[in-house]
Design a protein around this motif. Structure first.
Motif, PDB file in Angstrom:
ATOM      1  N   GLU A   1     -40.460  28.702 -76.162  1.00  0.00           N
ATOM      2  CA  GLU A   1     -41.157  28.595 -77.349  1.00  0.00           C
ATOM      3  C   GLU A   1     -40.346  27.987 -78.432  1.00  0.00           C
ATOM      4  N   GLU A   2     -39.196  28.317 -78.664  1.00  0.00           N
ATOM      5  CA  GLU A   2     -38.416  27.938 -79.969  1.00  0.00           C
ATOM      6  C   GLU A   2     -37.863  26.806 -79.798  1.00  0.00           C
ATOM      7  N   VAL A   3     -37.561  26.189 -78.590  1.00  0.00           N
ATOM      8  CA  VAL A   3     -37.194  24.880 -78.549  1.00  0.00           C
ATOM      9  C   VAL A   3     -38.174  23.718 -78.712  1.00  0.00           C
ATOM     10  N   LYS A   4     -37.664  22.951 -79.443  1.00  0.00           N
ATOM     11  CA  LYS A   4     -38.744  21.695 -79.458  1.00  0.00           C
ATOM     12  C   LYS A   4     -39.087  20.877 -78.394  1.00  0.00           C
ATOM     13  N   ASP A   5     -37.952  20.581 -77.714  1.00  0.00           N
ATOM     14  CA  ASP A   5     -38.197  19.880 -76.405  1.00  0.00           C
ATOM     15  C   ASP A   5     -37.801  20.853 -75.164  1.00  0.00           C
ATOM     16  N   PRO A   6     -38.924  21.374 -74.676  1.00  0.00           N
ATOM     17  CA  PRO A   6     -38.284  22.464 -73.632  1.00  0.00           C
ATOM     18  C   PRO A   6     -37.508  21.971 -72.332  1.00  0.00           C
ATOM     19  N   THR A   7     -37.782  20.403 -71.912  1.00  0.00           N
ATOM     20  CA  THR A   7     -37.058  19.817 -70.948  1.00  0.00           C
ATOM     21  C   THR A   7     -35.624  19.999 -71.010  1.00  0.00           C
ATOM     22  N   ALA A   8     -34.994  19.965 -72.415  1.00  0.00           N
ATOM     23  CA  ALA A   8     -33.638  20.042 -72.550  1.00  0.00           C
ATOM     24  C   ALA A   8     -33.156  21.291 -72.288  1.00  0.00           C
ATOM     25  N   SER A   9     -32.713  21.504 -71.072  1.00  0.00           N
ATOM     26  CA  SER A   9     -32.381  22.625 -70.398  1.00  0.00           C
ATOM     27  C   SER A   9     -31.186  23.389 -71.235  1.00  0.00           C
ATOM     28  N   VAL A  10     -30.324  22.675 -71.798  1.00  0.00           N
ATOM     29  CA  VAL A  10     -28.980  23.111 -72.467  1.00  0.00           C
ATOM     30  C   VAL A  10     -29.649  23.792 -73.808  1.00  0.00           C
ATOM     31  N   ASP A  11     -30.597  23.261 -74.489  1.00  0.00           N
ATOM     32  CA  ASP A  11     -31.155  24.181 -75.657  1.00  0.00           C
ATOM     33  C   ASP A  11     -32.039  25.218 -75.289  1.00  0.00           C
ATOM     34  N   VAL A  12     -32.555  25.238 -74.404  1.00  0.00           N
ATOM     35  CA  VAL A  12     -33.262  26.657 -73.728  1.00  0.00           C
ATOM     36  C   VAL A  12     -32.303  27.303 -73.170  1.00  0.00           C
ATOM     37  N   ARG A  13     -31.252  27.205 -72.662  1.00  0.00           N
ATOM     38  CA  ARG A  13     -30.033  28.189 -72.408  1.00  0.00           C
ATOM     39  C   ARG A  13     -29.391  28.750 -73.415  1.00  0.00           C
ATOM     40  N   ARG A  14     -29.210  27.694 -74.348  1.00  0.00           N
ATOM     41  CA  ARG A  14     -28.355  28.306 -75.566  1.00  0.00           C
ATOM     42  C   ARG A  14     -29.453  29.274 -76.413  1.00  0.00           C
ATOM     43  N   ALA A  15     -30.526  29.053 -76.485  1.00  0.00           N
ATOM     44  CA  ALA A  15     -31.580  29.812 -77.251  1.00  0.00           C
ATOM     45  C   ALA A  15     -31.596  31.169 -76.509  1.00  0.00           C
ATOM     46  N   PHE A  16     -31.989  31.206 -75.051  1.00  0.00           N
ATOM     47  CA  PHE A  16     -31.720  32.366 -74.463  1.00  0.00           C
ATOM     48  C   PHE A  16     -30.533  33.282 -74.223  1.00  0.00           C
ATOM     49  N   GLN A  17     -29.389  32.537 -74.376  1.00  0.00           N
ATOM     50  CA  GLN A  17     -28.229  33.194 -74.523  1.00  0.00           C
ATOM     51  C   GLN A  17     -28.140  34.037 -75.890  1.00  0.00           C
ATOM     52  N   ARG A  18     -28.441  33.564 -76.932  1.00  0.00           N
ATOM     53  CA  ARG A  18     -28.391  34.169 -78.231  1.00  0.00           C
ATOM     54  C   ARG A  18     -29.136  35.258 -78.303  1.00  0.00           C
ATOM     55  N   ARG A  19     -30.520  35.511 -77.858  1.00  0.00           N
ATOM     56  CA  ARG A  19     -30.947  36.762 -77.444  1.00  0.00           C
ATOM     57  C   ARG A  19     -30.352  37.562 -76.299  1.00  0.00           C
ATOM     58  N   VAL A  20     -29.912  37.207 -75.544  1.00  0.00           N
ATOM     59  CA  VAL A  20     -28.960  37.965 -74.436  1.00  0.00           C
ATOM     60  C   VAL A  20     -27.915  38.665 -75.369  1.00  0.00           C
TER      61      VAL A  20
END
Length: 120
Positions: free
Chosen positions: A51-70
């Motif tokens: 939900e945070e990432v503007k373009d969820p198809t950019a897998s690198v951004d989603v992985r980075r946002a998830f890793q911050r939460r991890v």
């Protein structure tokens, strides 16, 4: 008319059997609870990351946002690199799958398989 009333109740052997079953259920419950808490944390972190990432198809951004939460939570089983991101029409799905092997007693272990996913 001599009616004899017998007492009913739980025998000592019956009590020990019920107590043994209760102990086994409590043991398994105490061992499994942290794994399920982690599962719900991963589920929540995936949903927040996608939900945070503007373009969820950019897998690198989603992985980075998830890793911050991890990194800020108590998630040890899943990393940002373990996330699979798929797109089907206009729906983007981020998913992760992992297993946990929990030692119970002696040579008895419990294998738990988890699959968490979030869509946007």
């Amino acid at each position: 008319m001599n009616f004899r009333r017998t007492q009913g109740g739980l025998t000592m052997i019956g009590f020990l059997f019920v107590a043994a079953v209760a102990v086994v259920v409590a043991l398994v419950g105490f061992r499994v609870t942290p794994a399920y808490i982690e599962y719900f944390s991963v589920q929540k972190a995936l949903q927040q990351a996608i939900e945070e990432v503007k373009d969820p198809t950019a897998s690198v951004d989603v992985r980075r946002a998830f890793q911050r939460r991890v990194d800020s939570g108590y998630i040890e089983s899943v990393r940002g690199s373990d996330i699979e991101i798929t797109k089907d029409r206009n729906v983007v799905t981020a998913s992760a799958g992992w297993t946990r092997k929990l030692h119970l007693v002696g040579n008895v272990s419990l294998l738990l398989e988890f699959d968490a996913s979030a869509t946007r």
